[in-house]
Design an enzyme around this catalytic site. Sequence first.
Site, PDB file in Angstrom:
ATOM      1  N   ASP A  14     -22.844  78.795  58.928  1.00 51.34           N
ATOM      2  CA  ASP A  14     -23.314  77.535  59.484  1.00 51.34           C
ATOM      3  C   ASP A  14     -22.796  76.364  58.645  1.00 51.34           C
ATOM      4  OD1 ASP A  14     -24.879  78.246  57.306  1.00 51.34           O
ATOM      5  OD2 ASP A  14     -26.731  77.447  58.148  1.00 51.34           O
TER       6      ASP A  14
ATOM      7  N   GLY B 176     -28.084  77.617  50.646  1.00 52.90           N
ATOM      8  CA  GLY B 176     -29.395  77.048  50.910  1.00 52.90           C
ATOM      9  C   GLY B 176     -30.484  77.991  50.436  1.00 52.90           C
TER      10      GLY B 176
ATOM     11  N   GLY C  50     -24.499  76.994  51.951  1.00 50.90           N
ATOM     12  CA  GLY C  50     -24.816  75.575  51.878  1.00 50.90           C
ATOM     13  C   GLY C  50     -24.013  74.823  50.839  1.00 50.90           C
TER      14      GLY C  50
ATOM     15  N   GLU D 188     -23.135  85.120  55.386  1.00 54.66           N
ATOM     16  CA  GLU D 188     -24.279  85.068  56.293  1.00 54.66           C
ATOM     17  C   GLU D 188     -24.456  86.288  57.191  1.00 54.66           C
ATOM     18  OE1 GLU D 188     -23.472  80.990  54.895  1.00 54.66           O
ATOM     19  OE2 GLU D 188     -22.216  82.582  55.714  1.00 54.66           O
TER      20      GLU D 188
END
Length: 377
Positions: free
Chosen positions: A147, A67, A116, A139
């Site tokens: 996530d 992302g 992402g 992350e």
Amino acid sequence: MASETSQVLIHEKQCVRTIVLNRPKQLNALSSYMVCRLLDLFLEYEEDPGVKMILLKGSGRAFCAGGDVAAVVNDISKGDWRSGANYFRKEFTLNYVIATYRKPQVSILNGIVMGGGAGASIHGRFRVVTENTVFAMPETALGLFPDVGASYFLSRLPGFFGEYVGLTGTRLDGPEMLACGLATHYVPSTKLPSLEQELYEANSSDPIYIAKVIEKYAEEPFVKEKSAYCELRIIDKCFSCKTVEEILSAVESEAGKRTDGWIVAALQSLKKASPTSLKISLESIRQGRLQGIGKCLRREYRMVCQVMRGQVSKDFFEGCRAILIDKDKNPKWEPPRLDLVTDEMVKRYFHGVNDEGWTDLQFPMRSILPAAAMAKL
């Protein structure tokens, strides 16, 4: 607007819709526009009887490197954490739609796939990797946590391999992804044009038939001898420990006994990562073992909102500064040590945000789902 609309390209061939992520200079990092566009397209194509299959791939040397968190941090720095929350709300909704999709999705992971990018592909039915594939969930080095539903798919890898991948951010190649189950097929990149052409001509939404088409081009690659995947016994011994402190101690002990590069790299990654991120990541993956994809994404949304508000720790902003903005690769974590991250601090990340107007993540209504999707709920 013209530059935004070119970030997602659509090719229509027979009953197949090919979606191309097209920000090659940014390694196809998902902008807010791209997330919204992908969600709209997936929902539209699911209801279109003329569409039988989705083919998802990236332009350039990446499928998708994650992302666009730098943009999210920029919004939050202006006092707009809700804009960041809306980005993740849309992204997690896209992940849920993909995980429960009624039509086959074939993702061609011919390059970098991280964060992402994993969320946009791993939840789909078919994940095709090549000799160019590089996967990671990095992350914890950014002050975040794995996530996009990672607590669901990492927790379902063999043994405690998911904890190892999620906590250390280690990179996996195509053969390793196939071996651990993150990928469904390995196809040499030179065969991809022929594979795509045959998928266009298949005129089928039958996953069994589509699997047979892919298998015509697939190979069984060798996992390199020094791969950490060949050391599952050691990984399980270390990463099955109850706490991050115990995991770190076990990895240190093993690193003192052996000269394997992967265990030394794992130890270095754990010591460099945000202590807060390590603790909430481990708890997230452990909870994910007992939850369906919907519950995992709802919990992760609460966590990411707490991260963006920065009331427990501001490590996410410091990690993005050190890794993505200033690029000095020297983040100053706060708290700086594992023993200073209390159980009470960890628990706060798993609670809903106490802020006027904030709501839990809500998913769009899904009609009758195939058995494979129902099994994830």
